[in-house]
Structure formats: structure tokens, C-alpha cells
Design an enzyme around this catalytic site. Structure first.
Site, PDB file in Angstrom:
ATOM      1  CG  HIS A 156      -1.739  -1.155   1.407  1.00 60.56           C
ATOM      2  ND1 HIS A 156      -2.851  -1.641   0.813  1.00 60.56           N
ATOM      3  CD2 HIS A 156      -1.433  -2.429   2.022  1.00 60.56           C
ATOM      4  CE1 HIS A 156      -3.383  -2.707   1.093  1.00 60.56           C
ATOM      5  NE2 HIS A 156      -2.435  -3.521   2.138  1.00 60.56           N
ATOM      6  CB  SER A 277      13.197  22.780 -14.600  1.00 58.60           C
ATOM      7  OG  SER A 277      12.161  23.887 -14.651  1.00 58.60           O
ATOM      8  CE  LYS A 283      11.425  19.555 -10.944  1.00 57.72           C
ATOM      9  NZ  LYS A 283      10.263  19.864 -11.560  1.00 57.72           N
ATOM     10  CD  GLU A 290       8.701  12.486 -15.181  1.00 61.81           C
ATOM     11  OE1 GLU A 290       7.719  13.372 -15.496  1.00 61.81           O
ATOM     12  OE2 GLU A 290       9.756  12.746 -15.033  1.00 61.81           O
TER      13      GLU A 290
END
Ligand code: ARG
Length: 457
Positions: A156, A277, A283, A290
Site C-alpha cells: 500500500h 527544467s 530540477k 516517465e
């Protein structure tokens, strides 16, 4: 435009229809399979006395010339050709004359396209298998390098029990080993040749399908000519195998994204596989992971496209089936790209053991071990579970951890608890003592690595 089927039709098809009908933009990539298939067909026709030996030699020489000219870039594909089969036959006839027109004896584009696609997919399966093996090899290497790194195992997405990070990585290795197995299985089922089934019913010529199949590396022939030309099961099977690989990659991607975040910081992906970024200088985005996760959408979509395309088709060939190639080729290309970026990304991934351990030290992930300890002291598991839970609650309320809770506090809950409790709940011991087969102990992980190495050898 003049057509191979001119004879019956009096009027030309419209240019719009020609463009709509044409598949060469997609199927030209099967040119090698198409030409090798035709060479085998010419040899079979000669062997069976259907064409003369010297005719066979001209066909073979002409086809070999076309192959090398396409390979070298000397012969561009004609975008106006209907498909790769028509293109090759057209060029052949231009080059060697009338004899070229004999090649299509005792076959049809229906068995030809089925053949080409099978030959092409078999090759692609071997590439995917090779890439999967490399990925498993990288997972093994990371597992070996981080064999005793402790990390929380989750259920979980809540910290559950301590495990070795190597055990977690080997879970993915097992998935990809099953994927390899599925691909090998798929190759096996593609091993029967459709060529010689002709349009759908076979041919009046006394052909030798087994001979032709043997020349092309098949171990058997499709036994029903209708099935041979209308079967795309292998296409769907491969699309499904690829979907499974993609789903596995996507799950791992999701974990990489989490692990790379400041919230976890379990890993540092290499600069080579992350991006910055355009506005936020701090970043380091896990774009590759992704994207691999995102690409699963189109791969699952391709599988559905194929199933839907086929489900309502009456036997045998229908033009709908031309749509099979765009879908399966896209799945192949996409998984190829995903695997090619994933292998070096895993290879260069840096593990941060301190952060994993720090996470493992929070969240009371040794509470099960405390309960197991009490069971060994003679309590039934349910009672042990309850006491362990009460101790965790006390720790939360008083801002302590089980490892540091004084013995008196333990004994206030249960007088069976002795000084040996600290050894029982030591994180490393908790992991090492999970000695059941397939568990997280080092011995078990080493056995898994051994198994995986053999499987990809
Ligand atoms: N381009 C076609 C395909 O990919 C080849 C087979 C055409 N057969 C036919 N009867 N029109 O399916």
C-alpha cells in the site's frame, strides 16, 4: 495507374483510393523478408518443375540484385506502389523482363504477406529477447553491488518490512525473465510457414510447401490454407507480450520516479538520463522513466487495435488485416526504444544506501519481527500481534523507536520479553532471518541471482 489486376477492371482507381489503399509506407521495412521469401519460392517452383532451372536462376539473380540495391540505398521505394510485394515484383519485371511475371505462380499476396510478417516478427522477437537479457544482466549487476543494502519493503506504499534492495531488484528480474520466456514461446508458435496456402484454398500446382518452408528456416507448414492466410494470432500474441514488458517497465519506471524524488532520494539517476527544467535550476527530472511509463499507453492501445481489427473478420483474408502492421511495428519500435534507454539508465543508476537505511529505521517495519519473537516465546500469533501493536503505539506516542525502547517498557506490556528482543528486531537480522525459500535473506537473493544468470546465459 496501371494495376497488376488490370484485365477485369476497366476504369482506374482514383488517386485518393490509391493513396488510401497503399501500405508501402508501412510495409517497406519487410523488403528483406519479401525478397528472401520470393527467392525461396522461385527455388521451390524450379524444384517442382513448375518453372525451368534457368528461369529460376534469373529470378534469383534479379531478386538478389534488388535486395542489394535497396540495402545500399540505390533503389528507393516507390511511394506510389501499392505495397512492398507489388513494388518488388514490379522492379523485378522491369529488370529481367517477362520471366519476372512467372514468380507469382502458385502463391498469392495473401500467403506472401503472412509469410513476410512472420519472418519479420521472428527477427524482431530475437532483438527484443536480446534487449531483455541485457536488462536482466544490469539488474543482476545492481543487485550484486547492493546485495546487503537495507530498504523498506512496501505494501500500500506504506513501509511494511525491511528487505534487501537487491531482493527488490530481483523481483523485476523475475518479471523480465518471464517476458523472455513469453517471447521465446511466441517465436515457437510462429514456426509454421503459411506460404503455399495461396489466396485461401491452396493451388492446382503440385508444389512442395515443406521444401519452401525449410529454405526459410521454418520447422513446419500451416496445415490449413484458410487458417494460414487469415491467422494473425502471432501478431496479437507478440503485441500482448510487448504490452506485458511495457507494463513491467512502467512499474519500475514509477518506482524510479519515486526513488529519485527528494521525498525518497533512494537513487540518483545519471545526468545522462535525466533532464533539467527550463525555469527551475534545481530540477533533475526523470524524464526517461516517465516517458517509458507513458509509452505503455500506446503499446496497450496497439494490442486493443489488433484485437478489434480482427474480431469481426470473416475468413479468409480481408483488407482490414493490412492494419496489423502499423500496430505491431509501433509496439516493436516503442518497446525497442524503451529497452534501449532503460538498460543504460539502470546501469548508471546510483544507489544511496544511507537514505534507504534511514527510511528503514522509521515506520516500525520490524513490528512483525517483534510479533514473531513473542511467538517464539510461546504466545499465539494473534496475541503477539496485539502486543506488538501496543508497543508501536507507545513508541509513536512517546517519540521512540522499537530498537531503543527500554526493556522495562517492553516488560510492562509482556513479561516474556527479555534482553534478546533487541537482537530479534535489529533491522539487518530481520532481513537476514527471512530464510524461507524466495525470501529476502542474502542466501535467497544469491540463489535468485544464480538462477537469473543461468536463464540469460
Ligand atoms: N498489403 C496487403 C496487406 O498488408 C498485402 C496483401 C494484399 N492482399 C490482397 N488480397 N489485397 O495486407
Amino acid at each position: 495507374m496501371a494495376k497488376m489486376w488490370e484485365g477485369l477492371n476497366e476504369a482506374d482507381t482514383s488517386a485518393i483510393a490509391d493513396g488510401f489503399n497503399s501500405s508501402i509506407a508501412v510495409d517497406h521495412r519487410m523488403y528483406r523478408e519479401d525478397i528472401n521469401g520470393s527467392i525461396a519460392h522461385a527455388r521451390m517452383l524450379a524444384k517442382c518443375g513448375i518453372i525451368e532451372p534457368d528461369e529460376c536462376e534469373s529470378l534469383v539473380a534479379g531478386l538478389a540484385g534488388i535486395l542489394s540495391d535497396i540495402d545500399s540505398g540505390k533503389l528507393p521505394f516507390d511511394p506510389n506502389a501499392e505495397d512492398i510485394h507489388m513494388f518488388v515484383e514490379q522492379v523485378l519485371t522491369e529488370r529481367i523482363g517477362e520471366i519476372g511475371k512467372k514468380l507469382h505462380t502458385a502463391r498469392s499476396r495473401n500467403d506472401q504477406v503472412a509469410l513476410d510478417l512472420k519472418l519479420y516478427l521472428i527477427e524482431e522477437c530475437r532483438c527484443i529477447e536480446g534487449l531483455l537479457k541485457s536488462l536482466v544482466a544490469e539488474l543482476i549487476k545492481q543487485a550484486e553491488e547492493n546485495i546487503e543494502v537495507i530498504v523498506p519493503g512496501y505494501t500500500h506504499l506504506q513501509r511494511a518490512q525491511p528487505i534487501f534492495f537487491s531482493h527488490h531488484l530481483m523481483a523485476y528480474a523475475m518479471m523480465f525473465l518471464r517476458d523472455i520466456d513469453r517471447i521465446r514461446d511466441c517465436i515457437k508458435r510462429m514456426g509454421s510457414s503459411p506460404i503455399g496456402a495461396c489466396a485461401l484454398a491452396g493451388t492446382t500446382f503440385d508444389t512442395d510447401r515443406k521444401f519452401e518452408a525449410g529454405l526459410l528456416g521454418f520447422d513446419s507448414i500451416a496445415l490449413n490454407s484458410i487458417d494460414a492466410v487469415s491467422d494473425r494470432d502471432h501478431c496479437i500474441e507478440l503485441a500482448s507480450d510487448i504490452a506485458m514488458i511495457s507494463m513491467h517497465l512502467s512499474r519500475l519506471s514509477e518506482e524510479l520516479v519515486l526513488w529519485q524524488s527528494w521525498e525518497f532520494k533512494y537513487i540518483e539517476l545519471s545526468d545522462a538520463f535525466t533532464t533539467g527544467s527550463s525555469i527551475m535550476p534545481q530540477k533533475k527530472n526523470p524524464d526517461m522513466a516517465e516517458l517509458v511509463r507513458g509509452k505503455s499507453g500506446r503499446i496497450f492501445g496497439n494490442l486493443i487495435s489488433l484485437l478489434v481489427m480482427l474480431k469481426g473478420l470473416p475468413l479468409a483474408y480481408n483488407k482490414d488485416m493490412q492494419e496489423d502492421k502499423e500496430a505491431i511495428f509501433d509496439s516493436i519500435d516503442t518497446i525497442d526504444n524503451c529497452l534501449k534507454v532503460f538498460i543504460p539508465m539502470i546501469e548508471t543508476m546510483k544507489v544511496i544506501p544511507e537514505n534507504m537505511l534511514k527510511a528503514a529505521q522509521g515506520g516500525f517495519i520490524n513490528a512483525t519481527d517483534l510479533a514473531d519473537y513473542l511467538v517464539r516465546k510461546g504466545l499465539p500469533f494473534r496475541s503477539a500481534y496485539k502486543i506488538s501493536g501496543q508497543l508501536v503505539r507507545e513508541c509513536i506516542e512517546t517519540g521512540q523507536v522499537l530498537e531503543k525502547l527500554p526493556l522495562e517498557a517492553y516488560q510492562a506490556h509482556c513479561d516474556l520479553i527479555e534482553d534478546d528482543v533487541y537482537d530479534a528486531i535489529d533491522l539487518k537480522n530481520c532481513v537476514e532471518r527471512r530464510i524461507s525459500a524466495g525470501g529476502t535473506s542474502k542466501a535467497s537473493v544469491l540463489a535468485q541471482i544464480e538462477y537469473a544468470k543461468e536463464a540469460i546465459a
